[in-house]
Design a protein around this motif. Structure first.
Motif, mmCIF file in Angstrom:
data_model
loop_
_atom_site.group_PDB
_atom_site.id
_atom_site.type_symbol
_atom_site.label_atom_id
_atom_site.label_comp_id
_atom_site.label_asym_id
_atom_site.label_seq_id
_atom_site.Cartn_x
_atom_site.Cartn_y
_atom_site.Cartn_z
ATOM 1 N N GLU A 6 -29.402 17.035 7.818
ATOM 2 C CA GLU A 6 -29.340 17.265 9.262
ATOM 3 C C GLU A 6 -30.596 16.774 9.966
ATOM 4 O O GLU A 6 -30.523 16.238 11.067
ATOM 5 C CB GLU A 6 -29.088 18.744 9.556
ATOM 6 C CG GLU A 6 -27.683 19.172 9.160
ATOM 7 C CD GLU A 6 -27.445 20.670 9.203
ATOM 8 O OE1 GLU A 6 -28.402 21.439 9.462
ATOM 9 O OE2 GLU A 6 -26.287 21.074 8.967
ATOM 10 N N ASP A 47 -29.002 10.958 15.225
ATOM 11 C CA ASP A 47 -28.015 10.861 16.308
ATOM 12 C C ASP A 47 -26.855 11.839 16.149
ATOM 13 O O ASP A 47 -25.928 11.857 16.955
ATOM 14 C CB ASP A 47 -27.511 9.429 16.472
ATOM 15 C CG ASP A 47 -26.780 8.898 15.247
ATOM 16 O OD1 ASP A 47 -26.521 9.671 14.287
ATOM 17 O OD2 ASP A 47 -26.459 7.691 15.234
ATOM 18 N N LYS A 48 -26.906 12.648 15.111
ATOM 19 C CA LYS A 48 -25.924 13.722 14.860
ATOM 20 C C LYS A 48 -24.480 13.211 14.795
ATOM 21 O O LYS A 48 -23.548 13.884 15.213
ATOM 22 C CB LYS A 48 -26.039 14.841 15.911
ATOM 23 C CG LYS A 48 -27.439 15.419 16.027
ATOM 24 C CD LYS A 48 -27.925 15.983 14.713
ATOM 25 C CE LYS A 48 -29.345 16.539 14.840
ATOM 26 N NZ LYS A 48 -30.060 16.545 13.573
ATOM 27 N N ASP A 49 -24.321 12.015 14.175
ATOM 28 C CA ASP A 49 -22.976 11.467 14.031
ATOM 29 C C ASP A 49 -22.359 11.748 12.670
ATOM 30 O O ASP A 49 -21.252 11.315 12.371
ATOM 31 C CB ASP A 49 -22.974 9.960 14.307
ATOM 32 C CG ASP A 49 -23.731 9.149 13.256
ATOM 33 O OD1 ASP A 49 -24.432 9.745 12.396
ATOM 34 O OD2 ASP A 49 -23.629 7.905 13.300
ATOM 35 N N ASP A 97 -30.290 12.931 10.122
ATOM 36 C CA ASP A 97 -29.205 12.445 10.987
ATOM 37 C C ASP A 97 -29.596 12.595 12.461
ATOM 38 O O ASP A 97 -29.116 13.465 13.174
ATOM 39 C CB ASP A 97 -27.917 13.217 10.686
ATOM 40 C CG ASP A 97 -26.722 12.718 11.464
ATOM 41 O OD1 ASP A 97 -26.783 11.622 12.063
ATOM 42 O OD2 ASP A 97 -25.708 13.444 11.489
#
Length: 149
Positions: free
Chosen positions: A58, A63-65, A61
């Motif tokens: 997490e 850009d939280k895609d 990541d």
């Protein structure tokens, strides 16, 4: 790429993602195990390891895609290094991703990362007791990185 090389790369990449690609001596292994050992029993359970691996994914990541690219991994490692939490890894982020990128899309999904993390835990658990100690982490690092410190 043969199976041994792919397994070696996957293990190296996951050690790196877990913050274990730093020059890992006994003190560093103790610190890493201590960070993951949330119940303070002196060892890391599979559940504790999974929580730490998920948190690392997490964090990477950006850009939280739901995927981590080499650029995201590079940025995460740079931030960790700046904070004194990591040093240079012998593997590039692209190579780390290749090691666990089962669908070949050039990035790792949360599912690919979770599967790789579970596999890594099993390989580090030398006595197969369901827990990884700092000594087992250090031994896993030495085996993967050729004993380099």
């Amino acid at each position: 790429m043969n199976t041994y090389t792919r397994t070696h790369l996957a293990f190296s990449m996951l050690l790196s993602i877990a913050g274990l690609s730093l020059p890992l001596g006994a003190q560093a292994a103790d610190r890493m195990a201590g960070k993951m050992d949330t119940d303070g029993d002196g060892k890391v359970s599979a559940a504790e390891h999974a929580v730490a691996a998920k948190a690392m994914f997490e964090r990477m990541d950006a850009d939280k895609d739901g995927y981590v690219t080499a650029a995201e991994m590079d940025a995460s490692h740079a931030a960790m290094k700046k904070d004194g939490q990591a040093t240079d890894s012998p593997m590039s982020s692209a190579d780390k991703i290749k090691a666990v990128d089962r669908d070949g899309d050039g990035k790792i999904s949360a599912t690919e990362h979770e599967a790789g993390s579970k596999s890594m835990f099993g390989k580090m658990d030398g006595d197969m007791d369901g827990y990884v100690t700092a000594a087992e982490m250090e031994a896993g690092h030495k085996a993967t990185m050729g004993g380099k410190k």
